[in-house]
Scaffold this motif. Structure first.
Motif, PDB file in Angstrom:
ATOM      1  N   ASP A 104       0.822  -1.205   0.000  1.00 36.71           N
ATOM      2  CA  ASP A 104       0.000   0.000   0.000  1.00 36.71           C
ATOM      3  C   ASP A 104       0.860   1.261   0.000  1.00 36.71           C
ATOM      4  O   ASP A 104       1.759   1.402   0.828  1.00 36.71           O
ATOM      5  CB  ASP A 104      -0.911   0.038   1.235  1.00 36.71           C
ATOM      6  CG  ASP A 104      -2.008  -1.012   1.165  1.00 36.71           C
ATOM      7  OD1 ASP A 104      -2.314  -1.455   0.047  1.00 36.71           O
ATOM      8  OD2 ASP A 104      -2.548  -1.375   2.220  1.00 36.71           O
ATOM      9  N   TYR A 109      -1.202   9.953  -4.664  1.00 38.23           N
ATOM     10  CA  TYR A 109      -2.540  10.377  -5.073  1.00 38.23           C
ATOM     11  C   TYR A 109      -3.045  11.545  -4.233  1.00 38.23           C
ATOM     12  O   TYR A 109      -2.707  11.660  -3.063  1.00 38.23           O
ATOM     13  CB  TYR A 109      -3.534   9.211  -4.945  1.00 38.23           C
ATOM     14  CG  TYR A 109      -3.134   8.005  -5.751  1.00 38.23           C
ATOM     15  CD1 TYR A 109      -3.407   7.940  -7.102  1.00 38.23           C
ATOM     16  CD2 TYR A 109      -2.467   6.939  -5.149  1.00 38.23           C
ATOM     17  CE1 TYR A 109      -3.027   6.838  -7.857  1.00 38.23           C
ATOM     18  CE2 TYR A 109      -2.084   5.839  -5.887  1.00 38.23           C
ATOM     19  CZ  TYR A 109      -2.369   5.790  -7.240  1.00 38.23           C
ATOM     20  OH  TYR A 109      -1.992   4.703  -7.984  1.00 38.23           O
ATOM     21  N   PHE A 111      -6.579  12.885  -3.002  1.00 34.33           N
ATOM     22  CA  PHE A 111      -8.001  12.577  -2.892  1.00 34.33           C
ATOM     23  C   PHE A 111      -8.749  13.809  -2.384  1.00 34.33           C
ATOM     24  O   PHE A 111      -8.391  14.361  -1.359  1.00 34.33           O
ATOM     25  CB  PHE A 111      -8.225  11.420  -1.915  1.00 34.33           C
ATOM     26  CG  PHE A 111      -7.553  10.134  -2.336  1.00 34.33           C
ATOM     27  CD1 PHE A 111      -8.212   9.218  -3.140  1.00 34.33           C
ATOM     28  CD2 PHE A 111      -6.262   9.844  -1.915  1.00 34.33           C
ATOM     29  CE1 PHE A 111      -7.603   8.029  -3.511  1.00 34.33           C
ATOM     30  CE2 PHE A 111      -5.639   8.666  -2.282  1.00 34.33           C
ATOM     31  CZ  PHE A 111      -6.310   7.750  -3.090  1.00 34.33           C
ATOM     32  N   GLN A 133     -16.731   6.103  -0.746  1.00 28.04           N
ATOM     33  CA  GLN A 133     -17.078   4.867  -1.446  1.00 28.04           C
ATOM     34  C   GLN A 133     -16.184   4.655  -2.666  1.00 28.04           C
ATOM     35  O   GLN A 133     -15.680   3.559  -2.913  1.00 28.04           O
ATOM     36  CB  GLN A 133     -18.551   4.889  -1.881  1.00 28.04           C
ATOM     37  CG  GLN A 133     -19.036   3.611  -2.540  1.00 28.04           C
ATOM     38  CD  GLN A 133     -19.122   2.444  -1.566  1.00 28.04           C
ATOM     39  OE1 GLN A 133     -19.797   2.536  -0.550  1.00 28.04           O
ATOM     40  NE2 GLN A 133     -18.424   1.353  -1.859  1.00 28.04           N
ATOM     41  N   GLU A 134     -15.976   5.711  -3.441  1.00 24.49           N
ATOM     42  CA  GLU A 134     -15.141   5.621  -4.651  1.00 24.49           C
ATOM     43  C   GLU A 134     -13.690   5.270  -4.303  1.00 24.49           C
ATOM     44  O   GLU A 134     -13.062   4.437  -4.966  1.00 24.49           O
ATOM     45  CB  GLU A 134     -15.192   6.946  -5.411  1.00 24.49           C
ATOM     46  CG  GLU A 134     -14.443   6.909  -6.730  1.00 24.49           C
ATOM     47  CD  GLU A 134     -14.534   8.220  -7.497  1.00 24.49           C
ATOM     48  OE1 GLU A 134     -13.792   8.352  -8.479  1.00 24.49           O
ATOM     49  OE2 GLU A 134     -15.340   9.103  -7.125  1.00 24.49           O
ATOM     50  N   ALA A 135     -13.155   5.892  -3.249  1.00 25.23           N
ATOM     51  CA  ALA A 135     -11.789   5.581  -2.820  1.00 25.23           C
ATOM     52  C   ALA A 135     -11.680   4.117  -2.403  1.00 25.23           C
ATOM     53  O   ALA A 135     -10.716   3.424  -2.743  1.00 25.23           O
ATOM     54  CB  ALA A 135     -11.374   6.495  -1.671  1.00 25.23           C
ATOM     55  N   TYR A 136     -12.699   3.648  -1.691  1.00 20.86           N
ATOM     56  CA  TYR A 136     -12.694   2.246  -1.261  1.00 20.86           C
ATOM     57  C   TYR A 136     -12.790   1.294  -2.465  1.00 20.86           C
ATOM     58  O   TYR A 136     -12.043   0.325  -2.561  1.00 20.86           O
ATOM     59  CB  TYR A 136     -13.847   1.983  -0.293  1.00 20.86           C
ATOM     60  CG  TYR A 136     -13.895   0.545   0.156  1.00 20.86           C
ATOM     61  CD1 TYR A 136     -13.009   0.081   1.123  1.00 20.86           C
ATOM     62  CD2 TYR A 136     -14.790  -0.365  -0.398  1.00 20.86           C
ATOM     63  CE1 TYR A 136     -13.023  -1.248   1.526  1.00 20.86           C
ATOM     64  CE2 TYR A 136     -14.809  -1.694  -0.005  1.00 20.86           C
ATOM     65  CZ  TYR A 136     -13.915  -2.127   0.953  1.00 20.86           C
ATOM     66  OH  TYR A 136     -13.911  -3.449   1.331  1.00 20.86           O
ATOM     67  N   ASP A 137     -13.700   1.596  -3.366  1.00 24.58           N
ATOM     68  CA  ASP A 137     -13.899   0.722  -4.532  1.00 24.58           C
ATOM     69  C   ASP A 137     -12.653   0.629  -5.401  1.00 24.58           C
ATOM     70  O   ASP A 137     -12.342  -0.441  -5.945  1.00 24.58           O
ATOM     71  CB  ASP A 137     -15.069   1.221  -5.390  1.00 24.58           C
ATOM     72  CG  ASP A 137     -16.412   1.065  -4.689  1.00 24.58           C
ATOM     73  OD1 ASP A 137     -16.496   0.303  -3.699  1.00 24.58           O
ATOM     74  OD2 ASP A 137     -17.381   1.726  -5.127  1.00 24.58           O
ATOM     75  N   ASN A 138     -11.925   1.728  -5.520  1.00 29.45           N
ATOM     76  CA  ASN A 138     -10.759   1.742  -6.401  1.00 29.45           C
ATOM     77  C   ASN A 138      -9.476   1.244  -5.753  1.00 29.45           C
ATOM     78  O   ASN A 138      -8.615   0.701  -6.440  1.00 29.45           O
ATOM     79  CB  ASN A 138     -10.528   3.159  -6.955  1.00 29.45           C
ATOM     80  CG  ASN A 138     -11.537   3.517  -8.016  1.00 29.45           C
ATOM     81  OD1 ASN A 138     -11.768   2.773  -8.947  1.00 29.45           O
ATOM     82  ND2 ASN A 138     -12.162   4.674  -7.864  1.00 29.45           N
ATOM     83  N   PHE A 139      -9.328   1.443  -4.433  1.00 29.52           N
ATOM     84  CA  PHE A 139      -8.047   1.154  -3.793  1.00 29.52           C
ATOM     85  C   PHE A 139      -8.106   0.129  -2.659  1.00 29.52           C
ATOM     86  O   PHE A 139      -7.074  -0.372  -2.243  1.00 29.52           O
ATOM     87  CB  PHE A 139      -7.421   2.453  -3.277  1.00 29.52           C
ATOM     88  CG  PHE A 139      -7.057   3.399  -4.381  1.00 29.52           C
ATOM     89  CD1 PHE A 139      -5.853   3.265  -5.056  1.00 29.52           C
ATOM     90  CD2 PHE A 139      -7.924   4.416  -4.764  1.00 29.52           C
ATOM     91  CE1 PHE A 139      -5.511   4.128  -6.085  1.00 29.52           C
ATOM     92  CE2 PHE A 139      -7.591   5.277  -5.790  1.00 29.52           C
ATOM     93  CZ  PHE A 139      -6.380   5.137  -6.458  1.00 29.52           C
ATOM     94  N   HIS A 140      -9.268  -0.149  -2.118  1.00 33.11           N
ATOM     95  CA  HIS A 140      -9.434  -1.094  -1.003  1.00 33.11           C
ATOM     96  C   HIS A 140      -8.438  -0.857   0.135  1.00 33.11           C
ATOM     97  O   HIS A 140      -7.730  -1.767   0.552  1.00 33.11           O
ATOM     98  CB  HIS A 140      -9.349  -2.538  -1.507  1.00 33.11           C
ATOM     99  CG  HIS A 140     -10.378  -2.830  -2.552  1.00 33.11           C
ATOM    100  ND1 HIS A 140     -11.713  -2.958  -2.267  1.00 33.11           N
ATOM    101  CD2 HIS A 140     -10.263  -2.979  -3.896  1.00 33.11           C
ATOM    102  CE1 HIS A 140     -12.387  -3.182  -3.378  1.00 33.11           C
ATOM    103  NE2 HIS A 140     -11.534  -3.199  -4.390  1.00 33.11           N
TER     104      HIS A 140
END
Length: 200
Positions: A104, A109, A111, A133-140
């Motif tokens: 990681d 980036y 954000f 949500q978008e940060a989670y979906d793209n980077f976990h």
């Protein structure tokens, strides 16, 4: 234009003459010409930063996001505010790092929720939830930290409620920092806020 070198007092007068009257009055107190005849000038320092004016001192948000939590490579650090704040605190200038053993590294980036006038009038909490949500979906990531900027504090977005809601939904640590730039005299207030949130 004269080729004769200007002394520091002349330079100060020339700079102040270009500023609006109110700004010039404030800035004149903070601009101190070099020592004259062995005198050491006293520099004005312990005053609140002015929101919207980037200085060498930075603001509470800069101390929280840019200094304390920004260098953490394994947390997504999300600025809730206008893109200018997010870009100012982006770590292109220091604290570069390779990914650790877990792979990681989110430091490259920037954000941001990129708040606009519309969000400032109608609120930005839905936009913040969508950005998390978008940060989670793209980077976990294993954790997401949210930082508020001046407009967020002025309109009253409850970033802590959004963080709790998204933590429950995503099953990862999501925490918020109420670090609006105007909250303290300098960056040091942001250091306290970030450190207290980490301990919590």
């Amino acid at each position: 234009m004269s080729t004769k070198p200007m002394n520091t007092e002349e330079i100060k007068k020339e700079l102040i003459a270009r500023m609006p009257t109110k700004v010039a009055r404030k800035r004149a107190k903070a601009m101190t010409p070099g020592a004259q005849g062995g005198e050491i000038p006293e520099i004005q320092a312990n005053v609140r930063t002015i929101p919207g004016i980037i200085t060498q001192r930075g603001c509470t948000y800069a101390g929280c996001k840019g200094v304390v939590l920004g260098p953490s490579r394994d947390i997504v650090n999300l600025t809730h505010g206008p893109i200018g704040c997010g870009f100012y605190s982006w770590l292109t200038r220091r604290n570069q790092t390779d990914a650790g053993p877990d792979g990681d590294n989110f430091i490259p980036y920037s954000f941001s929720t990129d708040m606009t006038e519309h969000d400032i009038v109608f609120g930005g909490m839905k936009k913040l939830a969508a950005a998390i949500q978008e940060a989670y979906d793209n980077f976990h990531p294993k954790a997401i930290s949210v930082f508020s900027t001046c407009p967020v504090g002025l309109i009253g977005d409850d970033i802590h409620a959004v963080a709790r809601q998204m933590q429950e939904k995503l099953g990862i640590t999501v925490f918020a920092n109420s670090c609006e730039g105007y909250k303290g005299v300098s960056q040091s207030a942001g250091h306290h806020i970030a450190n207290n949130q980490i301990m919590k």
